[in-house]
Design an enzyme around this catalytic site. Structure first.
Site, PDB file in Angstrom:
ATOM      1  CG  ASP A 134      35.284   8.927  31.354  1.00  0.00           C
ATOM      2  OD1 ASP A 134      34.083   8.475  30.788  1.00  0.00           O
ATOM      3  OD2 ASP A 134      35.730   9.663  31.344  1.00  0.00           O
ATOM      4  CB  CYS A 188      12.361   5.627  32.303  1.00  0.00           C
ATOM      5  SG  CYS A 188      14.293   5.941  32.841  1.00  0.00           S
ATOM      6  CB  CYS A 191       9.125   9.986  32.900  1.00  0.00           C
ATOM      7  SG  CYS A 191       9.968  11.505  32.991  1.00  0.00           S
ATOM      8  CB  CYS A 194      15.663  12.907  29.763  1.00  0.00           C
ATOM      9  SG  CYS A 194      15.191  11.526  29.073  1.00  0.00           S
ATOM     10  CB  CYS A 198      17.668  17.066  24.605  1.00  0.00           C
ATOM     11  SG  CYS A 198      19.312  17.001  23.931  1.00  0.00           S
ATOM     12  CB  CYS A 214      25.707  15.332  23.167  1.00  0.00           C
ATOM     13  SG  CYS A 214      25.531  15.390  24.891  1.00  0.00           S
ATOM     14  CB  CYS A 240      25.017  19.811  28.860  1.00  0.00           C
ATOM     15  SG  CYS A 240      23.362  20.217  28.509  1.00  0.00           S
TER      16      CYS A 240
END
Length: 378
Positions: A134, A188, A191, A194, A198, A214, A240
């Site tokens: 990360d 995906c 589609c 998302c 949002c 975001c 989120c």
């Protein structure tokens, strides 16, 4: 034992220590990613938490001399909370995103990666390795995509067939020339759920995120939240999950097998009012082991105040007034003033008018005026 045999041994060992997926990629530069990252920088879409040097983010050989391969790992985490408490009037609750349930994933993945590095060292004492999770220079998602862990989806998450996008990612750069895996096809299709749901329109298009909009990023900032986002975070106090929970590829993916990530309901979905006056020591004792605590208590407390305003929780007014009058942090005083106005009570009106006479911070005074304007409208 040759490299190919060892690669199979490494895969078996990885699964034995709780790694759900492991893949292998070349250490070639991520040239296409570099172009995308440069465009993100130019558009001002980055969060600011990333490594700023694009060469380091996209050139593994700059991070490890003689780099030949990258080992990518994925560990699944739960998508549902067992025995989740329900908030109610007088006992409102906030919610931490799934990435902050259980023990901090950085700790867990670093442990797994360290074990892999030790296993590699036993095979070859001259082996070089460098691991990251990360916060490293490389893009975990780009590495995972190249290594066949999953595909990089429109919601900017890596989706795996087995666990959906509910996975944590990490990697090891090494000088061992492992055989690379084949990247997966993007599934995906047409589609765009998302993108459509949002809350802040942060997903500009498939695979492109404006991190500045975001909610996952906004909940981690420490300043006053811009007005347009205050009513959109709901009761989220960290992160989120909306773009994941609506994804059809995540349907039926519960991932309950990793015990470290099982949520403690009272931590993952805490009562809001007790958060408001929690000391640093109390905060670290209760939340210090979860990833959502990394920015300290101030963003969590600010978000808790906004959540109470979202619920129009009148029982919180005395606590919010106390913050307005006594908290030393302007961000908390200002957010409390705004929330008092949003909730809208006579007690709140009197407190805001009183604060107007004694407050000296310009930003807080601005928030007091906003609060009083809400009360005028109400």
């Amino acid at each position: 034992m040759n490299v190919n045999q060892f690669q199979q041994e490494l895969i078996l060992y990885a699964h034995s220590i709780g790694i759900d997926k492991i893949g292998f990629a070349s250490s070639d530069p991520f040239r296409e990613l570099k172009n995308r990252l440069k465009r993100q920088q130019d558009l001002g879409y980055q969060s600011g938490f990333e490594e700023k040097d694009l060469e380091k983010r996209t050139t593994p050989s700059l991070l490890l001399n003689e780099a030949e391969s990258i080992i990518a790992i994925a560990i699944a985490h739960p998508s549902r909370m067992e025995n989740a408490p329900q908030g109610k009037k007088g006992e409102r609750r906030g919610i931490f995103a799934r990435a902050s349930w259980g023990i901090d994933y950085h700790t867990v993945l670093r442990d797994r990666l360290a074990k892999l590095e030790q296993f590699i060292a036993k095979y070859n004492v001259d082996a070089k390795t460098r691991s990251m999770v990360d916060t490293g220079e490389l893009s975990d998602r780009a590495v995972a995509e190249r290594a066949g862990i999953g595909w990089s989806a429109k919601n900017c998450a890596v989706i795996t067939p087995e666990f959906g996008s509910y996975v944590y990612l990490g990697e090891i750069i090494t000088n061992i020339p492992f055989t690379p895996d084949t990247p997966m096809e993007d599934e995906c299709g047409e589609c765009r759920l998302c993108l459509d749901v949002c809350p802040t329109g942060a997903l500009i298009e498939g695979g492109q995120l404006n991190a500045q909009r975001c909610i996952a990023f906004l909940t981690q900032t420490k300043s006053l939240l811009p007005d347009e986002f205050r009513t959109k975070i709901g009761n989220r106090i960290y992160g989120c999950d909306t773009c994941q929970t609506v994804c059809p590829k995540n349907k039926g993916k519960f991932n309950k097998h990793q015990l470290e990530f099982q949520a403690d309901p009272e931590i993952a979905k805490p009562l809001l009012i007790p958060l408001l006056k929690m000391s640093n020591k109390e905060f670290k004792t209760k939340f210090g082991h979860v990833s959502g605590s990394w920015r300290g208590k101030k963003p969590i407390q600010r978000n808790a105040i906004l959540a109470l305003a979202h619920f129009k929780e009148e029982s919180a007014i005395p606590n919010l007034i106390d913050l307005l009058e006594n908290d030393v942090r302007p961000v908390i005083r200002g957010t409390a003033a705004w929330a008092i106005g949003k909730i809208g009570t006579e007690e709140g009106r009197l407190a805001l008018n009183k604060a107007l006479q004694i407050e000296i911070d310009g930003e807080v005074l601005n928030e007091i005026h906003k609060g009083l304007a809400f009360l005028t409208v109400n």
